[in-house]
Design an enzyme around this catalytic site. Structure first.
Site, PDB file in Angstrom:
ATOM      1  CD  GLU A   1      37.322  39.253  40.248  1.00 60.60           C
ATOM      2  OE1 GLU A   1      37.585  39.739  41.273  1.00 60.60           O
ATOM      3  OE2 GLU A   1      37.961  38.166  39.655  1.00 60.60           O
TER       4      GLU A   1
ATOM      5  CB  CYS B   1      34.757  43.650  46.755  1.00 62.91           C
ATOM      6  SG  CYS B   1      36.403  43.758  46.233  1.00 62.91           S
TER       7      CYS B   1
END
Lengths: 507, 472
Positions: free
Chosen positions: A207, A241
């Protein structure tokens, strides 16, 4: 490290993490931990990121509790064998996919949402029946230490050990053999993790991040769009993010965008954002300096105030930003929002496609067709239209990146599937050897025809079809031999008609 | 020295960016062209595989051409449905929104095929890659030389040359090829090369599917129909002269069973290949001298109970069964990939399970027993890519079962719809409906302390009723 991992492996091999009851019990314990230690968790996150209790609760704890509730409810159905469609030859057999644990998995967390980014993968890994080595980020040191303290109080400490430490410890950890590694962080370290995993042929879920573009069409409710963008951009002081990294819009609406965001910021954080308890800080001096350097030579339309001592950076907007500038090169991960001008949506799409595939992509427009077009002509981990961040919170949507922003995905059932091995199972019996004869040597043309017929979905309609018809005809005759001839004729007619129309697929 | 493949890659990438490979009509047309390749080149395929490794045409028709055709038809029948956006369940906060998973092609993908089933293991992934809308670089194995030449010369003229390319490359050129960035790499081969592929992929953060191998155990319990077992095991072992990634690699059984199994195997082998298998048109050869020598060296393990004859000129190794094999002998230390079946005796089912679990997880595990309980126990206490009870190989023919390994036997899976999904990026999309900004205000600062309990109460209620929690 070898000892910790070795103990986890021995614990896994004992088989105790596999029964559903055990997994559910561990998940219930985890839920209790989150509820009983809520104050400590909020305090730790607050100490790391200057985050107020409300924010910490809604950003980190609420999501974890939701994931736990979902997982505990659905686990029995997720873990059950999944029957699959069979073909003619396997009609009498059992054919299914059996979800099984992978073994010992490694979860490496990140510092920006230090609790949830460790807990959510952990939940999925436990649910799938694995042993899990947890490595929270050392950068968020309070949360990391807290996890190391409280997790062993609630979970089986051998099966779910917590490892703390920095780069040297992580490197040593990565030299061990795992059955899956889920890493959340940046692309540079992502490559290191994958290369280490390659030595053991360990599958990975990465990720990562990138610059998530946010295109604002001239045809949209600018006030609403800007409010939502403000919320998503400046939450956690931009250290998200999937924060909208930069804006693409027509130059004519640029100043309006700035005004709207300015007004919203006032609404959210009041006159003096530095005094507002709802506004976070940059995690440490290193990142503070990094973000500061991105401001050099830029036109600051709003904000720009900083205070190194407290790692404070005010919500900042940069206008007329050039695509080649430093702030457009790396993921900002801070409360700095560049606006890049584009003449139209074609230019925006081109701009986006020239760069690495981002983790998220945002489009604001009243024109549904335009939104669909942007999605179809670009690539990204995920998309939210007319809002930001929100695709993260729907557990039925797989959350992950593509290209430089990552590989694999998780959340909800996708976590369970990520941490499971989907084992194909075909259970036959030793009877019906007759049908097997068609595949054995010595070969013949007739055998080949039959073998194809039985083994595969489609078959040559010609000769084999006729043989089939003949067989059916014989069967029909035998079965209804005591009935009137009318019926017999009808049956044959039906069979002929079926043959004329072609055989139905066995799919 | 400059990258010899840079030009090819940039051409393919430009074609990819043009968006040409995305429409359903385009993908369908390319897949149909692939079907024509299989039809029109059938004879050439039979000849090339016969030259490469003496493959019996029966085997090629069944395990290579028919399987490809079946996958092709299955894909063509379902592609429209697979490509559709998949709607997902929503929670109450997103009820009015549109939430779905979009299947995006990755871009430019690389497929590296092995030599043992040079059509099947190259084209079945290709079918999925095309179906998913990608551009593809195809690298057939240089070891099956005649098939490599056929694919390189004949296939490109059937497909869109701008979007699909065949590259012929040995070990060094393949390493150069791997320095380029691909958006996905699909590799079938050995675990040691698999490591090299994944390490190269890590440099570009390229996701991979690795179809590797290992030693597939075959446990035969005492309660079974020995003759049927022998036939099914022999068929699986000696098909393609043992050069099959999911062939039963070795047998575990009791001494009593071994004494019944060996004569049954002898009978099955004679049934299949006659008294002189070297003269049978239905028995293949080893693909190359290096591989021949490697397999021949394994014959010194244990004791030859059946077969054992070899002919270096033809690269012929007879269907062979070894007994009295110890676990540290050469034949038990590597994947055999040849027509040699060692039998190891165990004193109990427990010992068999311990033996299997002490080793790397295989691509497939076989159990032969008329007792469902025995089958269930073996299934539950072991781990493997796939599992098949009371037969060999057959789980591979069901396209609804995902085919892949675990641990050293691989990662990822394919066949049927799984191939399409392997080559697709599953992209989450949430399109928010208009209005309801008032609802959103619950999530915005400033956070009045009185709001939080309200939020929490609302969330707690919701948690009990529905399963999904959400941030408002």
């Amino acid at each position: 490290m070898a000892e910790v991992v070795g103990r986890a492996r021995a614990a896994f091999n004992s088989g105790r993490s596999r029964p559903l009851e055990f997994r559910l019990q561990q998940l219930r314990n985890l839920e209790r931990m989150v509820q009983e230690k809520e104050r400590e968790i909020l305090a730790a996150i607050g100490a790391d990121l200057h985050k107020c209790g409300h924010n910490a609760y809604s950003h980190e704890i609420m999501g974890v509790l939701g994931e736990l509730a979902l997982t505990m409810e659905k686990l029995p159905s997720w873990a059950a064998p999944r029957p699959v469609k069979k073909n003619l030859l396997t009609l009498r057999d059992e054919a299914y996919i059996n979800p099984e644990p992978l073994g010992v998995v490694l979860v490496i967390g990140a510092w920006n949402y230090p609790f949830v980014l460790v807990m959510q993968p952990l939940i999925g890994a436990i649910a799938a029946g694995n042993a899990v080595v947890v490595k929270p980020s050392e950068v968020s040191e309070h949360t990391s230490q807290l996890i190391a303290d409280i997790l062993p109080q609630y979970l089986d400490p051998e099966l779910y050990p917590v490892v703390t430490g920095g780069v040297p410890e992580t490197t040593e950890l990565l030299a061990q053999r795992f059955d899956h590694i889920l890493y959340t962080g940046n692309s540079t370290v992502g490559k290191i993790v994958m290369a280490a995993a390659a030595k053991h042929l360990t599958p990975v879920t990465l990720e990562l991040g990138g610059k998530s573009p946010c295109y604002i069409d001239t045809d949209c409710d600018l006030a609403v769009a800007c409010r939502r963008i403000t919320w998503g951009k400046y939450m956690n002081c931009g250290q998200t993010c999937i924060a909208p990294d930069y804006i693409l819009c027509h130059p004519s609406i640029q100043s309006q965008v700035v005004e709207n965001i300015k007004a919203t910021l006032q609404e959210f954080y009041g006159e003096d954002v530095k005094k507002c308890p709802d506004y976070e800080r940059i995690i440490n001096k290193r990142h503070f300096k990094r973000i500061m350097s991105l401001l050099e030579g830029q036109k600051i339309a709003l904000g720009g105030e900083t205070d190194e001592a407290s790692c404070f950076i005010a919500p900042t907007i940069l206008t007329d930003v050039s695509a080649e500038s430093k702030v457009m090169e790396e993921e900002i991960f801070g409360p700095v929002l560049p606006i890049v001008s584009v003449k139209n949506v074609d230019e925006a799409i081109e701009f986006i496609n020239r760069r690495e595939k981002p983790l998220a992509l945002y489009v604001f427009s009243n024109n549904k067709k335009l939104i669909k077009r942007v999605i179809s002509e670009t690539s990204s981990g995920g998309v939210t239209g007319n809002d930001v961040i929100m695709h993260f919170f729907l557990a039925t949507l797989p959350f992950g990146g593509v290209g430089n922003s990552g590989m694999g995905s998780y959340h909800g059932k996708h976590s369970f599937d990520t941490f499971s091995h989907h084992r194909s199972c075909l259970i036959k019996d030793l009877k019906m050897e007759g049908t097997n004869m068609v595949r054995y040597p010595p070969s013949s043309q007739k055998k080949l025809g039959w073998a194809k017929f039985f083994l595969l979905k489609r078959f040559n309609k010609g000769r084999v079809g006729l043989i089939m018809l003949a067989l059916l005809g014989v069967v029909a005759a035998v079965v209804i031999k005591n009935h009137q001839s009318v019926l017999k004729r009808k049956a044959l007619l039906v069979a002929l008609a079926v043959q004329r129309r072609g055989w139905p697929s066995l799919c | 020295m400059s990258d010899p493949y840079a030009g090819l890659l940039s051409r393919l990438r430009a074609a990819w960016l043009s968006g040409r490979t995305r429409p359903l009509e385009y993908r369908t047309a390319q897949l149909e062209a692939l079907g024509r390749f299989l039809e029109e080149k059938q004879q050439d395929i039979l000849e090339a595989t016969a030259l490469d490794m003496g493959k019996p045409s029966f085997e090629v028709e069944l395990s290579e051409i028919s399987i490809c055709r079946s996958e092709l038809n299955h894909t063509l029948n379902n592609l429209g449905a697979w490509m559709k956006d998949e709607n997902v369940d929503k929670n109450w906060a997103t009820q009015l929104d549109s939430a779905f998973i979009r299947k995006d092609p990755y871009g430019v993908v690389l497929i590296i095929g092995p030599w043992n089933y040079p059509i099947n293991l190259l084209l079945v992934p290709l079918i999925g890659a095309i179906a998913a809308g990608n551009c593809v670089v195809l690298k057939p194995s240089e070891i099956s030389r005649n098939m490599e030449r056929l694919v390189a010369e004949a296939l490109p003229s059937y497909l869109d040359k701008d979007c699909f390319a065949v590259v012929t490359a040995g070990v060094e050129e393949t390493a150069r090829l791997l320095e380029n960035k691909f958006d996905y790499i699909f590799f079938t081969g050995s675990p040691s090369v698999g490591r090299i592929i994944m390490t190269a992929a890590a440099k570009h953060l390229t996701p991979v599917t690795l179809e590797l191998g290992g030693k597939n155990p075959c446990y035969v319990s005492d309660t079974c129909n020995v003759q049927n077992v022998a036939r099914r095991v022999a068929w699986g072992r000696f098909f393609n002269a043992g050069q099959t990634c999911i062939a039963p690699d070795y047998v575990l059984c009791s001494l009593e069973m071994q004494e019944r199994l060996v004569p049954a195997l002898r009978e099955a082998i004679t049934e299949f290949y006659g008294p002189e298998p070297q003269n049978s048109p239905d028995f293949a050869r080893i693909v190359g001298d290096k591989q021949f020598k490697r397999v021949r060296a394994l014959l010194s393990s244990g004791r030859v109970a059946i077969g054992g004859e070899t002919d270096e000129k033809e690269r012929y190794i007879a269907p062979t069964v070894l007994v009295d094999v110890q676990e540290d002998e050469p034949v038990m230390r590597e994947e055999i990939f040849g027509p040699v079946l060692p039998i190891l005796t165990v004193s109990s089912e427990e010992e068999a399970i311990t033996f299997i679990n002490a080793r790397e997880r295989p691509l497939t595990l076989y159990v032969f027993s008329s007792s469902k309980k025995v089958v269930r126990r073996l299934l539950e206490r072991t781990s493997s890519g796939g599992f098949c009870a009371n037969d060999t190989i057959m789980h591979m023919t069901l396209t609804s079962l995902p085919f892949g390994g675990i641990g050293h036997s691989g990662m990822g899976c394919y066949h049927g719809r799984f191939t399409f999904e392997t080559f697709s990026h599953l992209r989450s999309a949430l399109l928010r409906a208009d209005g309801r900004e008032a609802l959103n205000s619950l999530r915005y600062p400033p956070y009045a302390p009185r709001r939080l309990p309200l939020l929490r109460i609302a969330m707690e209620n919701r948690r009990r009723r529905t399963a999904a929690c959400t941030l408002l």
